[in-house]
Write an enzyme that holds these catalytic residues in place. Structure first.
Site, short mmCIF file in Angstrom:
data_model
loop_
_atom_site.label_atom_id
_atom_site.label_comp_id
_atom_site.label_asym_id
_atom_site.label_seq_id
_atom_site.Cartn_x
_atom_site.Cartn_y
_atom_site.Cartn_z
N GLU A 308 -40.40 27.27 46.09
CA GLU A 308 -40.06 27.23 47.51
C GLU A 308 -39.54 28.58 47.99
OE1 GLU A 308 -36.86 24.86 50.42
OE2 GLU A 308 -36.56 24.95 48.26
N LYS A 372 -42.75 21.47 55.76
CA LYS A 372 -41.73 20.51 55.35
C LYS A 372 -41.36 19.59 56.50
CE LYS A 372 -37.24 20.27 53.00
NZ LYS A 372 -36.09 21.04 52.49
N CYS A 429 -38.41 20.89 48.16
CA CYS A 429 -36.97 20.73 47.90
C CYS A 429 -36.60 19.25 47.83
CB CYS A 429 -36.18 21.48 48.97
SG CYS A 429 -34.41 21.60 48.61
#
Length: 556
Positions: A308, A372, A429
């Site tokens: 990430e 995301k 994440c």
């Protein structure tokens, strides 16, 4: 009315009646606590229960913790009206949850020390304030259980009903935060975690409460069947769950032909080294690790994975860096990397930034991307009502992006197309900690292109060598079991891993080391899992069964 004799406890067998039950002096002390002493023990017992979470995995700690909680509820709920039971149950549950989450999430404070000059003042809000607020969910669960409380085996079902529902709400309300949900106490054992393929994390949570709270009846139920039956049933349930898991595991899962992964773990710190002015050195570091020679006799990687937010700049807007990355790929290789992405604004709007995953080919073309969806409040953005006020005070989210990140589309972006790989269910994440949120809306991808793996890129450098990265891995691992999909997890500082669809870790890296990992891709389970098809339906049935059990037990 005469006072119960020494060594006996008051138990309501029917309205207006008392039954004398022999109990230990220790139990008399616990159930007799009031006021701050009762709340203090609830806090301590909740904190002790956190030892059942990764990396410790001490399931007996949760047994002790919930047994004490039941006895505290016994003392608070005996011979009291419903509203009083509700209120006292709420206070006990809030204190228990406050202790449990404080002991389980203390490592969040590490993130406030990365840029201590700017965020140190807020450390108490993360370490104390967050558990204080999330403890309200446990308060609501214990309070609801208090409405059905009557000493006997039915109160164990009432606790599982109230706290199980509260854990589901904690994972969904106010963006949700299902970290260290109680079901994780069972989900660290390879055999026991297999139950998640049918009932998911929240179903395991109900089982964990039923199993771990059952010993409370050993000291407080008058008849032998009611006293020993719940513990015997809990032991049988635990054994049955383990036997099911052992049977389900079977032989190692096959691998996908023609796919060889290289997970790059650069171990970049979250400090001055990770700045735009150091872009050249950072890119060189990634390329050098990606080009390390393979072990003798092993095939060359077909796909490179970077973690990430791999770059402290917008690589899509830096042609030189993009060309350098592409030149580092061998013919036929593709790179899948986390990266910030910018999107041109509409007239009158600001530039929008996304925490994204990019697919880059050897020609330097970005062929696909995923933005995301589930952002971290205060970490990646400031919640709407607080945004303007906090920025007026000069405050910002942890990630220094102007205006914070924007969330990606919810319906269609989950599946990422990577040449040479099966369709990828992408997560960034802590998106990987949310049960039932791995696939696009509607629970299933089209039958013609079901996902073949879960990809999770993350950066746990914020939390150092604490339980945080280990807890993150354990929760992401359970998504593989729930969905019947292998998990490929690449973390900046570790732990990076490849996990098969039964939760077996086939390869992993150590924490806080610069390294890389070459591994095959396990194949998905053909036909998927019950949880993958029906989500939390089994959990809802379990809550209904607990309600029936609590009502039946109360009447008896």
């Amino acid at each position: 009315m005469t006072r119960p004799a020494e060594g006996y406890a008051r138990v309501s067998a029917a309205p207006g009646a008392l039954t004398r039950v022999p109990v230990s002096g220790f139990l008399r002390v616990i159930s007799g606590l009031t006021g701050w002493r009762r709340l203090g023990l609830a806090w301590l017992s909740g904190a002790f229960g956190a030892l059942a979470m990764p990396p410790f995995g001490a399931l007996p700690a949760l047994v002790v913790s919930l047994t004490v909680a039941v006895w505290l509820m016994d003392g608070a709920a005996a011979d009291r009206p419903a509203l009083r039971r509700l209120w006292l149950g709420f206070l006990i549950g809030w204190a228990w949850g406050f202790g449990y989450l404080t002991a389980g999430l203390w490592w969040l404070g590490q993130a406030f020390l990365v840029e201590a000059d700017e965020f140190l003042w807020a450390l108490p809000l993360g370490v104390i304030g967050l558990p204080f607020g999330l403890g309200l969910f446990y308060g609501a669960g214990f309070g609801a259980a208090g409405l059905l409380w009557r000493r006997g085996w039915g109160r164990i079902a009432a606790l599982a009903l109230g706290v199980g529902a509260a854990e589901w709400l904690r994972g969904h309300l106010f963006t949700g935060f299902p970290w260290n949900t109680l079901g994780m106490a069972l989900a660290q054992n390879l055999w026991l975690m297999q139950g998640a393929a049918g009932i998911g994390l929240y179903g395991l949570t109900v089982l964990a409460i039923l199993i771990c709270a059952a010993p409370a009846t050993l000291a407080t139920v008058p008849d032998p069947a009611g006293r020993f039956g719940p513990s015997a049933a809990a032991a049988l349930l635990l054994v049955a769950l383990a036997l099911f898991g052992a049977e389900r595991l079977g032989p190692p899962d096959p691998v996908v032909a023609g796919v060889r992964l290289r997970l790059v773990q650069p171990n970049l710190p979250q400090d001055a080294k990770f700045r735009p002015e150091n872009r050249a050195d950072i890119v060189d570091r990634y390329i050098e690790l990606s080009q390390r020679p393979v072990e003798a006799g092993q095939p060359e990687p077909t796909h490179i994975v970077w973690p990430e937010s791999a770059f402290p700049f917008l690589i899509q807007r830096d042609p030189d860096a993009l060309a350098k990355v592409a030149a580092g790929l061998k013919p036929g290789q593709h790179l899948v990397t986390g990266a910030a992405r910018a999107e041109e604004p509409l007239p009158g709007e600001r530039l929008r930034y996304f925490n994204a995953i990019l697919v880059i080919g050897p020609d330097g073309v970005i062929s696909d991307s995923y933005d995301k969806v589930h952002l971290v409040p205060f970490g990646e953005y400031l919640p709407g009502p607080l945004d303007a006020a906090l920025r007026a005070l000069g405050l910002r989210q942890f990630v220094a992006v102007p205006g914070g990140f924007s969330a990606g589309a919810r319906a269609a972006q989950r599946i990422l197309a990577v040449p040479g790989l099966p369709p990828v269910a992408a997560t960034i994440c802590y998106e990987a900690i949310f049960p039932g949120a791995i696939l696009p809306a509607g629970r299933a991808a089209p039958a013609s292109s079901p996902p073949g793996l879960i990809l999770n890129v993350t950066n746990d450098a914020w939390f150092g060598d604490t339980p945080g990265p280990r807890q993150h891995l354990a929760q992401a691992r359970l998504r593989a079991v729930e969905e019947g999909l292998p998990l490929v997890r690449d973390a900046n500082t570790g732990i990076s891993a490849v996990i098969d669809p039964h939760g077996r870790i086939t390869a992993q890296t150590p924490l806080d080391q610069e390294t890389w990992l070459d591994a095959d891709l396990p194949a998905r389970i053909v036909g998927g899992t019950l949880y993958g098809r029906f989500g939390d339906a089994a959990f809802a049935v379990m809550l209904a069964a607990c309600l029936v059990g609590a009502v039946t037990g109360r009447r008896r």
